[in-house]
Design a protein around this motif. Structure first.
Motif, mmCIF file in Angstrom:
data_model
loop_
_atom_site.group_PDB
_atom_site.id
_atom_site.type_symbol
_atom_site.label_atom_id
_atom_site.label_comp_id
_atom_site.label_asym_id
_atom_site.label_seq_id
_atom_site.Cartn_x
_atom_site.Cartn_y
_atom_site.Cartn_z
ATOM 1 N N GLY A 139 0.820 -1.180 -0.099
ATOM 2 C CA GLY A 139 -0.143 0.001 0.027
ATOM 3 C C GLY A 139 0.803 1.103 -0.046
ATOM 4 N N SER A 140 2.162 1.282 0.716
ATOM 5 C CA SER A 140 2.969 2.171 0.656
ATOM 6 C C SER A 140 4.504 1.695 0.923
ATOM 7 N N ASP A 147 1.241 -1.246 -10.482
ATOM 8 C CA ASP A 147 0.491 -2.412 -10.140
ATOM 9 C C ASP A 147 0.709 -3.558 -11.090
ATOM 10 N N SER A 193 3.306 5.678 -2.440
ATOM 11 C CA SER A 193 1.941 5.118 -1.881
ATOM 12 C C SER A 193 1.001 5.065 -3.089
ATOM 13 N N GLY A 194 -0.068 4.208 -2.921
ATOM 14 C CA GLY A 194 -1.008 4.126 -3.812
ATOM 15 C C GLY A 194 -1.811 2.622 -3.740
ATOM 16 N N ASN A 195 -2.790 2.607 -4.413
ATOM 17 C CA ASN A 195 -3.466 1.381 -4.405
ATOM 18 C C ASN A 195 -2.975 0.166 -5.268
ATOM 19 N N ASP A 196 -3.019 -1.196 -4.518
ATOM 20 C CA ASP A 196 -2.751 -2.360 -5.381
ATOM 21 C C ASP A 196 -1.415 -1.961 -6.053
ATOM 22 N N ALA A 224 -0.582 -4.354 1.512
ATOM 23 C CA ALA A 224 -1.809 -4.029 0.875
ATOM 24 C C ALA A 224 -2.537 -5.276 1.373
#
Length: 199
Positions: free
Chosen positions: A102-103, A122, A145-148, A172
């Motif tokens: 996730g980060s 991703d 940081s970010g999703n997936d 994550a």
């Protein structure tokens, strides 16, 4: 990304199992570390139990060394760090760190000039986040940081050698089975595309 990086990603893809874990820091001080590159094996899956694997791309392997090797700076914490030496191959340092995140952050240093970049992608190789800095003998932190986030890519243009230390990451949530199936199909497509380009 080029085909080499895509192929490395396909080969190194690693999915975490079980429940979401707490923030983890790898300081590289738990491995036996010599002073010189010739005395150490490449870092690959030594931290697989934490959900992290390492693979070099377009450059030298990464090795955990002790600060006694005369780098011109000490470790960010403890006595050991993740080091690279571009003089071995005459190429820039370029590495894949595979994990579901996730980060993440890592500290970078080199007295050889150049830059360091931490990129997050991703599972479909889309850039999620990126952070860059000008290298110096003083440790500086790269953060993303970010999703997936499926994997990280470290790139350094230092003229010879440098180091990274204190990799910190926040795992994550585990991808759904349907997501993992899509990732597998995408990586198979990358492999097939590479085969066609080689013929």
């Amino acid at each position: 990304m080029n085909f080499k990086a895509l192929a490395a990603t396909a080969a190194a893809l690693f999915s975490l199992g079980g429940a979401q874990a707490a923030v983890t820091t790898i300081n590289f001080d738990d491995l036996a570390a010599p002073c010189l590159f010739s005395g150490q094996a490449p870092l690959t899956n030594q931290y697989a139990a934490l959900g992290v694997t390492f693979q070099a791309v377009n450059g030298p392997e990464m090795e955990v060394l002790n600060q006694c090797g005369g780098f011109g700076f000490n470790a960010h914490s403890g006595t050991d760090f993740l080091a690279y030496n571009t003089a071995v191959t005459g190429s820039q340092f370029d590495a894949i760190i595979t994990a579901t995140l996730g980060s993440a952050s890592i500290w970078a240093a080199s007295n050889q000039g150049g830059t360091a970049t931490l990129q997050a992608f991703d599972a479909l190789n889309n850039l999620v986040d990126s952070d860059s800095l000008a290298l110096s003998s003083s440790w500086q932190q790269l953060s993303i940081s970010g999703n997936d986030i499926a994997y990280l890519r470290l790139v350094s243009t230092a003229s010879q050698f440098g180091a990274f230390d204190d990799l910190q990451f926040d795992p994550a949530a585990i991808p759904e089975p349907a997501t993992l199936a899509l990732v597998g199909m995408a990586l198979l497509g990358i492999r097939a595309s590479r085969r066609r380009s080689a013929t």
